[in-house]
Design an enzyme around this catalytic site. Structure first.
Site, PDB file in Angstrom:
ATOM      1  CD  GLU A  46      17.766  -8.135  -3.767  1.00  0.00           C
ATOM      2  OE1 GLU A  46      18.520  -8.197  -4.771  1.00  0.00           O
ATOM      3  OE2 GLU A  46      17.248  -9.134  -3.243  1.00  0.00           O
ATOM      4  CE1 TYR A  49      10.323  -5.886  -5.094  1.00  0.00           C
ATOM      5  CE2 TYR A  49       8.724  -6.054  -6.862  1.00  0.00           C
ATOM      6  CZ  TYR A  49       9.434  -5.291  -5.957  1.00  0.00           C
ATOM      7  OH  TYR A  49       9.241  -3.930  -5.901  1.00  0.00           O
ATOM      8  CB  VAL A  50       5.538  -8.928  -2.483  1.00  0.00           C
ATOM      9  CG1 VAL A  50       4.181  -8.247  -2.348  1.00  0.00           C
ATOM     10  CG2 VAL A  50       5.400 -10.448  -2.443  1.00  0.00           C
ATOM     11  N   GLY A  74       2.742  -7.257   3.207  1.00  0.00           N
ATOM     12  CA  GLY A  74       2.058  -7.319   4.485  1.00  0.00           C
ATOM     13  C   GLY A  74       0.714  -8.023   4.439  1.00  0.00           C
ATOM     14  N   GLY A  81       0.527 -11.391   3.174  1.00  0.00           N
ATOM     15  CA  GLY A  81       0.754 -12.828   3.039  1.00  0.00           C
ATOM     16  C   GLY A  81       1.080 -13.303   1.636  1.00  0.00           C
ATOM     17  CG  ASN A 117      15.225  -8.419   2.534  1.00  0.00           C
ATOM     18  OD1 ASN A 117      14.258  -8.103   3.225  1.00  0.00           O
ATOM     19  ND2 ASN A 117      15.121  -8.704   1.249  1.00  0.00           N
ATOM     20  CE1 TYR A 158      12.201 -16.250   1.282  1.00  0.00           C
ATOM     21  CE2 TYR A 158      14.272 -15.188   1.814  1.00  0.00           C
ATOM     22  CZ  TYR A 158      13.211 -15.376   0.952  1.00  0.00           C
ATOM     23  OH  TYR A 158      13.162 -14.693  -0.234  1.00  0.00           O
TER      24      TYR A 158
END
Length: 172
Positions: free
Chosen positions: A27, A94-95, A101, A103, A132, A139
């Site tokens: 971020e 967070y991933v 990519g 899912g 972002n 979302y």
């Protein structure tokens, strides 16, 4: 992505803290980080937890290949709306970059939604940085509405110094 989503446990604190630092870097605001692993551990796994967290645990083979046990996490807290009652506030979703990519963010959001429904919540609220676009797209695809457009809310914060200053003033 073959991850197991499960509630975080006390021993997960160092790994959650690592991902929180990764998120702050992503971020572009690591200078806002004040949280320590000890405080995170106390606040999430102490006598009265202040947050809930779901982790995306990698399978054993992938843990050793990746060098980390988790691909991502969602951290959220109970909140309350004077208009609609119980809500959840999603603080972090967070991933890690190498697991994006596939899912996993969607799966984590659905897990938080399940917790919200189970708890009788009316909605989930969150903040997202305006640049972002991957998160905003996720979302929106899940049905989120942007409250900065209608009815025009702005997210505000009282930083620690302002909080302390207000607390010492006499309200009379």
């Amino acid at each position: 992505m073959d991850c197991t989503l499960r509630p975080a446990e006390a021993g997960d604190s160092p790994h959650i803290m690592r991902m929180i630092r990764e998120l702050a870097e992503y971020e572009k605001i690591p200078h806002f980080m004040k949280l320590t692993e000890e405080v995170l551990h106390r606040d999430g796994f102490g006598e009265t937890p202040w947050f809930r967290c779901v982790v995306a645990e990698l399978p054993e083979k992938s843990k050793s290949e990746a060098g980390v046990p988790f691909a991502g996490y969602a951290l959220f807290v109970n909140s309350y709306s004077s208009w609609t009652g119980r809500t959840l506030h999603l603080e972090d979703l967070y991933v890690s970059p190498k697991f994006r990519g596939h899912g996993l963010g969607r799966r984590l959001m659905k897990k938080v939604a399940q917790e919200g429904v189970r708890s009788g919540c009316s909605h989930i609220h969150l903040s997202v940085l305006k640049w972002n676009t991957p998160a905003i797209s996720l979302y929106h695809s899940l049905g989120a509405e942007n409250l900065t457009e209608e009815p025009g809310y702005q997210v505000m914060i009282f930083p620690e110094e302002a909080l302390r200053n207000m607390a010492i003033e006499d309200p009379q």
